[in-house]
Design a protein around this motif. Sequence first.
Motif, PDB file in Angstrom:
ATOM      1  N   THR A   9       0.830  -1.198   0.000  1.00 38.23           N
ATOM      2  CA  THR A   9       0.000   0.000   0.000  1.00 38.23           C
ATOM      3  C   THR A   9       0.865   1.248   0.000  1.00 38.23           C
ATOM      4  OG1 THR A   9      -1.757  -1.154   1.175  1.00 38.23           O
ATOM      5  CG2 THR A   9      -1.818   1.239   1.243  1.00 38.23           C
ATOM      6  N   LYS A  17      -3.096   5.749  -6.061  1.00 42.32           N
ATOM      7  CA  LYS A  17      -4.055   5.940  -4.967  1.00 42.32           C
ATOM      8  C   LYS A  17      -5.339   6.586  -5.490  1.00 42.32           C
ATOM      9  CE  LYS A  17      -1.478   4.674  -1.380  1.00 42.32           C
ATOM     10  NZ  LYS A  17      -1.807   3.525  -0.538  1.00 42.32           N
ATOM     11  N   LYS A  19      -6.514   6.472  -8.505  1.00 39.26           N
ATOM     12  CA  LYS A  19      -7.236   5.469  -9.286  1.00 39.26           C
ATOM     13  C   LYS A  19      -7.976   4.497  -8.381  1.00 39.26           C
ATOM     14  CE  LYS A  19      -6.630   1.859 -12.787  1.00 39.26           C
ATOM     15  NZ  LYS A  19      -5.668   1.071 -13.599  1.00 39.26           N
ATOM     16  N   ALA A  20      -7.336   4.106  -7.269  1.00 38.71           N
ATOM     17  CA  ALA A  20      -7.966   3.186  -6.323  1.00 38.71           C
ATOM     18  C   ALA A  20      -9.189   3.818  -5.667  1.00 38.71           C
ATOM     19  CB  ALA A  20      -6.953   2.759  -5.263  1.00 38.71           C
ATOM     20  N   GLU A  23     -11.966   3.723  -8.120  1.00 35.51           N
ATOM     21  CA  GLU A  23     -12.562   2.385  -8.138  1.00 35.51           C
ATOM     22  C   GLU A  23     -13.470   2.177  -6.934  1.00 35.51           C
ATOM     23  OE1 GLU A  23      -9.844  -0.893  -8.766  1.00 35.51           O
ATOM     24  OE2 GLU A  23      -8.506   0.418  -9.900  1.00 35.51           O
ATOM     25  N   ARG A  88     -10.792  -5.567  -5.737  1.00 26.76           N
ATOM     26  CA  ARG A  88     -11.113  -4.206  -5.321  1.00 26.76           C
ATOM     27  C   ARG A  88      -9.945  -3.607  -4.530  1.00 26.76           C
ATOM     28  NH1 ARG A  88     -17.518  -4.860  -3.489  1.00 26.76           N
ATOM     29  NH2 ARG A  88     -18.371  -4.679  -5.604  1.00 26.76           N
ATOM     30  N   PRO A  89      -9.918  -2.288  -4.358  1.00 22.41           N
ATOM     31  CA  PRO A  89      -8.763  -1.633  -3.723  1.00 22.41           C
ATOM     32  C   PRO A  89      -8.400  -2.128  -2.324  1.00 22.41           C
ATOM     33  CG  PRO A  89     -10.126  -0.019  -4.831  1.00 22.41           C
ATOM     34  CD  PRO A  89     -10.880  -1.310  -4.905  1.00 22.41           C
ATOM     35  N   ARG A  94      -4.316  -1.972  -2.194  1.00 23.20           N
ATOM     36  CA  ARG A  94      -3.973  -0.723  -2.882  1.00 23.20           C
ATOM     37  C   ARG A  94      -4.412   0.496  -2.085  1.00 23.20           C
ATOM     38  NH1 ARG A  94      -6.828  -0.702  -7.812  1.00 23.20           N
ATOM     39  NH2 ARG A  94      -8.003  -2.554  -7.161  1.00 23.20           N
TER      40      ARG A  94
END
Length: 300
Positions: A9, A17, A19-20, A23, A88-89, A94
Amino acid sequence: MEEIQKIETQSISLSGKFKAVTELTKARLNLSVVYSAMAGYLLGANAISGLTMLYLGIGGFLVVGAANGFNQIIERDRDLLMKRTMNRPLPTGRLSVLEAMIACTIMAFVGLYLLFLINPLTVGFGAFALFMYVLVYTPLKAVGPIAVFVGALPGAIPALLGWVAATNDFDIEPGVLFAMQFLWQFAHFWAIGWIADEEYKKAGYVLLPSRERDTRTATQIVLYTLFTIPVSLLPFFGITGSLSLSWVAALIILAAGIFFLIKAIKLFKTREIKDARALMFASIIYLPVVQLVYVIDKFI
C-alpha cells in the motif's frame, strides 16, 4: 500478510491511490445514479439552473461514491472471498482502511454540503440514502434476502433527489419517480443475484428471495417486473400532478416494459444463468430509456 499489504500500500504512487479511490466509488455505476438524478431535475425544473445541476451532479456523485466506499470498507473481508470483488482496492491492499475511511468521509461531507447548497430537502434525502445504504443495507446483506428490500429504498432516491433539487418540494410526482425506481430494482438486483448466487454464498450472502435459483424466486422476479410497468405508465393517466406523458411516450414505455417482461418470463421458464444475464441487461436498458422518454416528452 497484513505487513506485506501495508508495504504494498505504501509503495503505490499518488496516481495509483487516486485510481484506487475512483474504483472505490464504482464510478461507472455511480454515473448511472447521477443520470437518474439529472432526469429527475429536468422533469421538475420550470427554469434550468446550471449551478444547481453542477451541485447536484458533483454532490450526488460524491455521496454515492462515499456510500459505495463505506460499503467496501465494511465488506472488505467478504470481498476477498469472491472473484468478482477480490481485486477491489481494499482486498488487494492498494488502499488501507484508514485511507479509504478518510477518502469516503471527505466525499460524504463535501457531497452533502453541495446538496445543502441546493435546498434542505435535497440534502435530507441525500443523507437518508447514505445512512440507509451504509448502516442498514450493508449489515443486512449478511442476514438474508430482506437486505434487497431495504437496499431498494436508498436505491430509489436518485430521480426523487433530482426533482426536489428542482422544486424544494415533495409531492406525488417525485413519489411516482421513487416508486418506479424502487420496484424496478427487484428484477434488476435479483437477476444479478441469480448470476452471482454461488459467489455470494461463498461470502455468506443469500440474497435471492427464496434463497435459491428456483421457481419461487423466478416468480417474484416476474411479479415485480409486472408491477414496474404500470407504475411507469401512471403519468399518462393524468393522476400524477405536473408529471405527464403523451400517448406516443406511453407507447414507447409500454414497448420497453414488454421487452423487460419477456426477459423475466424467459428466466422463469428456463432458470438458466444466460437468461438471468439477458434480464440484467434488459433492466439496465429499461430504466434510463423510461427516464429519457419522460424528459424528452416534457420538452417537445
